[in-house]
Design a protein around this motif. Structure first.
Motif, mmCIF file in Angstrom:
data_model
loop_
_atom_site.group_PDB
_atom_site.id
_atom_site.type_symbol
_atom_site.label_atom_id
_atom_site.label_comp_id
_atom_site.label_asym_id
_atom_site.label_seq_id
_atom_site.Cartn_x
_atom_site.Cartn_y
_atom_site.Cartn_z
ATOM 1 N N THR A 97 40.422 25.346 43.881
ATOM 2 C CA THR A 97 39.374 25.878 44.753
ATOM 3 C C THR A 97 39.154 27.373 44.524
ATOM 4 O O THR A 97 38.016 27.845 44.429
ATOM 5 N N ILE A 98 40.248 28.094 44.431
ATOM 6 C CA ILE A 98 40.133 29.540 44.198
ATOM 7 C C ILE A 98 39.472 29.808 42.855
ATOM 8 O O ILE A 98 38.588 30.672 42.734
ATOM 9 N N THR A 99 39.868 29.055 41.844
ATOM 10 C CA THR A 99 39.326 29.280 40.501
ATOM 11 C C THR A 99 37.848 28.955 40.423
ATOM 12 O O THR A 99 37.082 29.633 39.726
ATOM 13 N N SER A 100 37.421 27.958 41.140
ATOM 14 C CA SER A 100 36.013 27.556 41.067
ATOM 15 C C SER A 100 35.107 28.460 41.899
ATOM 16 O O SER A 100 33.928 28.644 41.546
ATOM 17 N N LEU A 101 35.632 29.025 42.990
ATOM 18 C CA LEU A 101 34.791 29.830 43.877
ATOM 19 C C LEU A 101 34.852 31.325 43.577
ATOM 20 O O LEU A 101 33.942 32.063 43.954
ATOM 21 N N ALA A 102 35.906 31.751 42.938
ATOM 22 C CA ALA A 102 36.060 33.190 42.705
ATOM 23 C C ALA A 102 35.029 33.760 41.742
ATOM 24 O O ALA A 102 34.538 34.880 41.953
ATOM 25 N N PRO A 103 34.621 33.063 40.647
ATOM 26 C CA PRO A 103 33.708 33.703 39.687
ATOM 27 C C PRO A 103 32.366 34.104 40.259
ATOM 28 O O PRO A 103 31.688 34.968 39.700
ATOM 29 N N SER A 104 31.954 33.506 41.368
ATOM 30 C CA SER A 104 30.663 33.883 41.934
ATOM 31 C C SER A 104 30.645 35.325 42.419
ATOM 32 O O SER A 104 29.563 35.898 42.622
ATOM 33 N N HIS A 105 31.814 35.930 42.579
ATOM 34 C CA HIS A 105 31.903 37.324 43.030
ATOM 35 C C HIS A 105 32.049 38.297 41.871
ATOM 36 O O HIS A 105 32.296 39.486 42.101
ATOM 37 N N LEU A 106 31.872 37.783 40.638
ATOM 38 C CA LEU A 106 31.915 38.688 39.492
ATOM 39 C C LEU A 106 30.674 39.562 39.413
ATOM 40 O O LEU A 106 30.609 40.483 38.592
ATOM 41 N N THR A 107 29.708 39.310 40.251
ATOM 42 C CA THR A 107 28.521 40.163 40.310
ATOM 43 C C THR A 107 28.710 41.366 41.224
ATOM 44 O O THR A 107 27.766 42.131 41.433
ATOM 45 N N SER A 108 29.895 41.514 41.776
ATOM 46 C CA SER A 108 30.169 42.634 42.679
ATOM 47 C C SER A 108 30.011 43.958 41.938
ATOM 48 O O SER A 108 30.325 44.066 40.746
ATOM 49 N N PRO A 109 29.536 45.013 42.628
ATOM 50 C CA PRO A 109 29.399 46.322 41.960
ATOM 51 C C PRO A 109 30.723 47.011 41.691
ATOM 52 O O PRO A 109 30.751 48.009 40.981
ATOM 53 N N ALA A 113 33.938 47.539 39.818
ATOM 54 C CA ALA A 113 34.583 47.157 38.556
ATOM 55 C C ALA A 113 36.029 46.755 38.777
ATOM 56 O O ALA A 113 36.556 45.873 38.081
ATOM 57 N N THR A 114 36.691 47.372 39.756
ATOM 58 C CA THR A 114 38.080 47.006 40.062
ATOM 59 C C THR A 114 38.168 45.577 40.553
ATOM 60 O O THR A 114 39.066 44.820 40.159
ATOM 61 N N LEU A 115 37.236 45.186 41.421
ATOM 62 C CA LEU A 115 37.230 43.819 41.928
ATOM 63 C C LEU A 115 36.932 42.833 40.795
ATOM 64 O O LEU A 115 37.581 41.783 40.688
ATOM 65 N N ARG A 116 35.962 43.150 39.946
ATOM 66 C CA ARG A 116 35.648 42.248 38.834
ATOM 67 C C ARG A 116 36.852 42.074 37.911
ATOM 68 O O ARG A 116 37.158 40.960 37.460
ATOM 69 N N VAL A 141 36.694 42.885 50.711
ATOM 70 C CA VAL A 141 36.685 41.864 49.656
ATOM 71 C C VAL A 141 37.878 42.049 48.726
ATOM 72 O O VAL A 141 38.530 41.075 48.317
ATOM 73 N N GLU A 142 38.190 43.296 48.391
ATOM 74 C CA GLU A 142 39.339 43.549 47.510
ATOM 75 C C GLU A 142 40.647 43.118 48.166
ATOM 76 O O GLU A 142 41.535 42.552 47.504
ATOM 77 N N SER A 143 40.792 43.387 49.480
ATOM 78 C CA SER A 143 42.030 42.970 50.162
ATOM 79 C C SER A 143 42.149 41.455 50.211
ATOM 80 O O SER A 143 43.246 40.904 50.039
ATOM 81 N N LEU A 144 41.024 40.752 50.427
ATOM 82 C CA LEU A 144 41.073 39.285 50.459
ATOM 83 C C LEU A 144 41.384 38.719 49.074
ATOM 84 O O LEU A 144 42.145 37.751 48.944
ATOM 85 N N PHE A 145 40.796 39.313 48.042
ATOM 86 C CA PHE A 145 41.094 38.822 46.698
ATOM 87 C C PHE A 145 42.521 39.168 46.276
ATOM 88 O O PHE A 145 43.097 38.475 45.423
ATOM 89 N N SER A 146 43.096 40.227 46.839
ATOM 90 C CA SER A 146 44.512 40.486 46.559
ATOM 91 C C SER A 146 45.385 39.365 47.105
ATOM 92 O O SER A 146 46.397 38.987 46.493
ATOM 93 N N VAL A 147 44.972 38.796 48.259
ATOM 94 C CA VAL A 147 45.695 37.645 48.809
ATOM 95 C C VAL A 147 45.525 36.434 47.896
ATOM 96 O O VAL A 147 46.489 35.721 47.578
ATOM 97 N N LEU A 148 44.290 36.185 47.446
ATOM 98 C CA LEU A 148 44.051 35.045 46.557
ATOM 99 C C LEU A 148 44.810 35.206 45.247
ATOM 100 O O LEU A 148 45.375 34.241 44.718
#
Length: 964
Positions: free
Chosen positions: A815-827, A829-832, A707-714
């Motif tokens: 699209t990225i901005t609207s879909l990304a916040p749903s992953h703020l529940t990830s455990p 902290a670096t990803l959040r 997930v972190e690698s994919l969000f680094s792309v985003l």
């Protein structure tokens, strides 16, 4: 001339008389040795002055001066060392400048006996090692001068040594050999070697030299042997080698007629045997000489060029003058010459010329060299398995030099092709294995390597040469360079195609280090563009425009492309070295085809870019170098232009991997690299990829690293979109409403307000205006035809201009901005934190389109607020959330006023909590600021200021009793 001699006589006479008298008085013990020393020093100084005058010191004057010296030499055993040394120095001048070649036989014999007695004592009592250093040195120098001037010191008559002189000759040789082996100093040993050399040079009696030959060779071997301890200085080694060459060429020389004939070698050897030394003596001596030479030949690795040159002269002289007598030693001698030539070819041009001349004179030597070459090639794999890098380099250089010598002589080496192919591959494989045991892993942090690799894409200086990957360290790199030179030599021969064919077949049938060795060797054989294809084409039926190397290159290119396409950069089944060599082959094919290689980019570009996402820094750098080469030969301005021009099928390839839920890290890393290299121009092509990424995130949201690698792309996509100079939406103006800035009421404003109220109170009221009469009722209108809308345009209201259509980049960022916040529940902290930073970057890009942005802002506010007010939030997470909310408030304006007023008490509690932590942090750091909580407090304070400035807070609704 007579006047000069008379003057010299008058100058020397008083001191000669004085020396004679003092010597006689010293004998009767009426004076001390110090008086004689002073007189001899004066005599020595006068002799030096006289000897500088040409032809003044003649034999008669020398006889006169020697007379007082003879009184000194009679009691040489009882005289001080300094006195004897001065007398010998005077005698040396008399021999060289006085008697010269006119010394009488009796005098030379007496001097020979005297000097041998001084240096070595009597024949029954040798004392060379006990002699004084200065006395021994000067005595041996006198012996050398005596043999140099008189030739044989009157020991030879009619070419043979007289019978009565044989004991003197033997004792003289024994004294000189003792001085060479047991001399108390280097100077004594060097002087003894010089005297022995002059003696051998002057004696013409081969029978006498044959009798002392074993002793001389044995003593010289002790001095020249590599096992001698202590190691003699190079001057002793050089003189000893010259002396050994002199005695061998005199005693074991082949006949002059044998050297002049032009018969085949075996016939010449037979004809020479008639004039050679006695068979029995030669059969017994030649093996002993071979053993002696075997002990001496390690000097070929001596660091001094003078020693190597003296040894090469010895070997060349043996091949030229004693080839038949020492035929058992020819292989060792030829090997030594090859080693000496391989040390520094630039400095051994003369030696190389001499060796080629000797080889051309006798085909037997060529066969010996060919056999040695085969032995070295066979032994090379075993040597490569050792840790002795110096020995590896020596063996490679020997093979290279021998191969060059045989090639120069036109010797056919086709029979060695199979042996070369097999053992060279085995040697390289052994070298790779030995190097890999010491090689440290080259992996590093990918983000750091990416930062370094981005530099060549943005500057003109780009890396277009591959680094070595199979060998580590400077010594192993030298071994690799030697193997490369060897491969280039094999490439130049007409049979190189068959050699390359056999190696290419091994590439597909082997594995591991053997496959690496075959692939590396094939690359070296095909990589030189300067090979004269005419030499190769004459053995193949190829058209004039067809390159003989191209079919082989196409074959190995097909293997390399298959290897890269069927294995990922982190695959365990395919080593990173094999992938790196495959990249080099792709670059070689690109250089061969130049611009035509653009057709191959459909298959070749993605495997190259995939290695850019490798965790191995060496493989990553290899891929970047390959990309630079491909972009250069395909005539692209830069690597980024190459990727942009071929972005369509690159994106399709990555999409295919993502659509098949390939969760390997290479695809996200490659996409990250593509976005960084191409910038904002690539973003519009990534709409389908973004959808695929969020599909994978929905299925694999529990895999933190993925997930972190994919969000680094985003995050990279959003950052590059923010750098674009073209707005994401055209025509819209910023319509965000913000509270009017507060303006405090002044005295002037209050007076003006009161004045206006007073004027209004005193002004008379105006009478009310009469109401107008109602209009008369009108009859209903008659029905009429509908108006012609096609012709009466003036009666229609003006149509509103259509809303500007968002660009693809705007849609992707939205699209990225609207879909990304749903992953703020990830455990994580670096990803959040990364998602919050992504929002801080993307929100200003979307704020211009108010109609679509305000609903998005209402959607994002709860996510950001939850992370901001969370009691478990870490300082860096609160910092990112504060920045994100500050950006959201600035972009949305007073649209968020009600939500902010509702959460105002939470903001107040957050402020005091952060401030308390900040104070505790400053107290713990002894007053130092700038820590994590300090930066967090600064961000929260900036958030409050941004809310007041951009959103506005009602005093009654939120800020009235906050107590800030």
């Amino acid at each position: 001339m007579d006047e000069a001699r008379l003057k010299a006589f008058r100058t020397l006479k008083p001191i000669c008389v004085e020396v004679s008298q003092l010597a006689l008085r010293y004998k009767s013990k009426k004076t001390t040795g110090s008086g004689i020393v002073g007189s001899l020093e004066h005599l020595y100084a006068l002799l030096q002055a006289v000897s500088k005058q040409e032809n003044v010191l003649d034999p008669k004057l020398a006889d006169y001066v020697f007379f007082p010296l003879s009184h000194v030499f009679r009691d040489v055993k009882d005289l001080p060392f300094r006195l004897v040394e001065l007398a010998l120095q005077c005698l040396q001048i008399l021999i060289l400048e006085g008697w010269k070649t006119h010394i009488s036989p009796d005098m030379s014999k007496q001097l020979l006996i005297l000097l041998c007695f001084i240096t070595g004592g009597s024949r029954t009592d040798s004392k060379v090692k006990d002699v004084h250093e200065e006395v021994g040195t000067v005595a041996f120098e006198c012996l050398a001068c005596l043999f140099h001037t008189s030739g044989n010191a009157a020991l030879v008559s009619n070419g043979y040594i007289k019978a009565e002189n044989a004991p003197i000759f033997g004792h003289t040789v024994s004294v000189m050999l003792d001085g060479i082996v047991e001399g108390p100093s280097v100077n004594v040993r060097l002087a003894a070697l010089t005297s022995l050399y002059n003696m051998i040079d002057g004696v013409t009696d081969e029978e006498a030299l044959r009798n002392v030959f074993p002793g001389i060779v044995s003593s010289l071997t002790k001095v020249l042997s590599a096992k001698s301890n202590p190691k003699p200085p190079y001057q002793v080694l050089v003189t000893g080698l010259h002396t050994l060459r002199n005695i061998i060429c005199k005693v074991l020389s082949d006949s002059e007629s044998w050297r002049a004939e032009k018969d085949p070698p075996m016939e010449r050897l037979a004809s020479a045997s008639e004039n050679m030394p006695a068979d029995s003596w030669l059969e017994a001596t030649a093996p002993q000489v071979k053993m002696a030479l075997a002990n001496i030949m390690p000097l070929r690795y001596h660091e001094r060029a003078e020693v190597q040159q003296a040894l090469s002269q010895l070997c060349i002289s043996i091949l030229e003058r004693s080839r038949a007598s020492l035929h058992q030693s020819l292989g060792m001698i030829v090997d030594t010459l090859v080693v000496l030539c391989s040390h520094a070819p630039a400095n051994n041009e003369t030696l190389g010329f001499d060796l080629r001349r000797v080889l051309a004179a006798d085909s037997t030597l060529l066969q010996i060299l060919k056999g040695s070459l085969h032995d070295w090639i066979v032994a090379l794999p075993r040597i490569m398995q050792s840790n002795d890098d110096i020995r590896k380099q020596r063996t490679i250089n020997q093979i290279s030099t021998a191969y060059s010598m045989l090639q120069t002589q036109g010797v056919s080496l086709d029979m060695l092709n199979d042996s070369i192919s097999t053992h060279l591959r085995a040697s390289i494989s052994a070298a790779i294995e030995a190097s890999s045991r010491r090689m440290v892993s080259a992996t590093s942090d990918t983000s750091i390597a990416i930062t370094q690799m981005l530099q060549p894409a943005k500057t003109t200086a780009r890396s277009e040469s591959f680094n070595a990957i199979l060998f580590d360290g400077s010594t192993s790199r030298s071994t690799m360079q030697g193997l490369q030179r060897l491969a280039k030599q094999f490439q130049a021969i007409p049979s190189s195609l068959s050699l390359c064919h056999s190696i290419l077949s091994a590439v597909r049938t082997t594995s591991g280090n053997e496959q690496l060795a075959a692939l590396w060797l094939s690359l070296q054989l095909l990589s030189d563009n300067n090979v004269d294809s005419d030499i190769l084409d004459q053995y193949l039926n190829l058209s004039p425009t067809e390159d003989s190397r191209q079919p082989l290159l196409d074959d190995i290119y097909s293997f390399a492309l298959t290897t890269l396409s069927t294995s990922s950069s982190g695959s365990e089944s395919c080593s990173w070295q094999l992938q790196a060599l495959s990249l080099e082959i792709l670059a070689l094919q690109a250089r061969s085809q130049k611009r035509d290689f653009r057709l191959e980019l459909i298959d070749a570009l993605y495997p190259i870019l995939e290695r850019l996402g490798s965790n191995d820094a060496v493989l990553q750098q290899h891929a970047m170098t390959c990309l630079n080469i491909v972009s250069e030969v395909c005539q692209y301005p830069s690597s980024a232009e190459l990727i942009i021009d071929n972005a369509d099928y690159l994106v399709n390839a990555i999409s295919l991997k993502l659509n098949t839920f390939d969760i390997s890290p290479q695809a996200p890393q490659l996409l990250f690299m593509m976005v960084r290299l191409c910038g904002s121009t690539l973003v519009p092509y990534l709409d389908d990829l973004v959808e695929s990424i969020f599909s994978i995130l929905a299925c694999y949201h529990g895999y933190t690293r993925l997930v972190e690698s994919l969000f680094s792309v985003l995050n990279a996509i959003v950052e590059e979109a923010s750098k674009s100079h073209v707005p994401l939406i055209e025509g819209n103006k910023d319509t965000t409403t913000r509270p009017k800035p507060y303006k405090p009421t002044t005295i002037t404003d209050l007076a003006s307000f009161l004045r206006s109220n007073r004027d209004r109170a005193t002004r008379p009221l105006a009478p009310p205006s009469p109401s107008p009469d109602p209009p008369p009722s009108l009859p209903p209108p008659a029905p009429t035809d509908p108006p012609d809308l096609t012709t009466d345009h003036e009666t229609l209201p003006a149509a509103e201009p259509p809303a500007p259509k968002p660009t693809k980049s705007h849609s992707i960022v939205s699209t990225i901005t609207s879909l990304a916040p749903s992953h703020l529940t990830s455990p994580s902290a670096t990803l959040r934190t990364g998602i919050l930073n992504l929002l801080s970057t993307s929100l200003p890009l979307l704020a211009r389109d108010t109609d679509s942005f305000l609903p998005l802002a209402a959607q994002l506010y709860p996510y950001i607020g939850t992370r901001l007010f969370s009691p478990q939030a870490l300082p860096f997470e609160i910092l990112a959330a504060a920045h994100a909310l500050t950006t959201l408030c600035h972009s949305a304006g007073d649209f968020l006023r009600q939500r902010v007023e509702k959460d105002w008490r939470k903001l107040e509690k957050l402020y005091w909590r952060v401030k308390g932590s900040m104070r505790e942090e400053v107290r713990s750091a002894r007053g130092r600021t700038g820590g994590a909580w300090w930066r967090c407090w600064d961000a929260v304070l900036g958030l409050l200021l941004g809310i007041v400035r951009d959103v506005g807070i009602d005093e009654e609704g939120g800020g009235g009793g906050c107590g800030f």
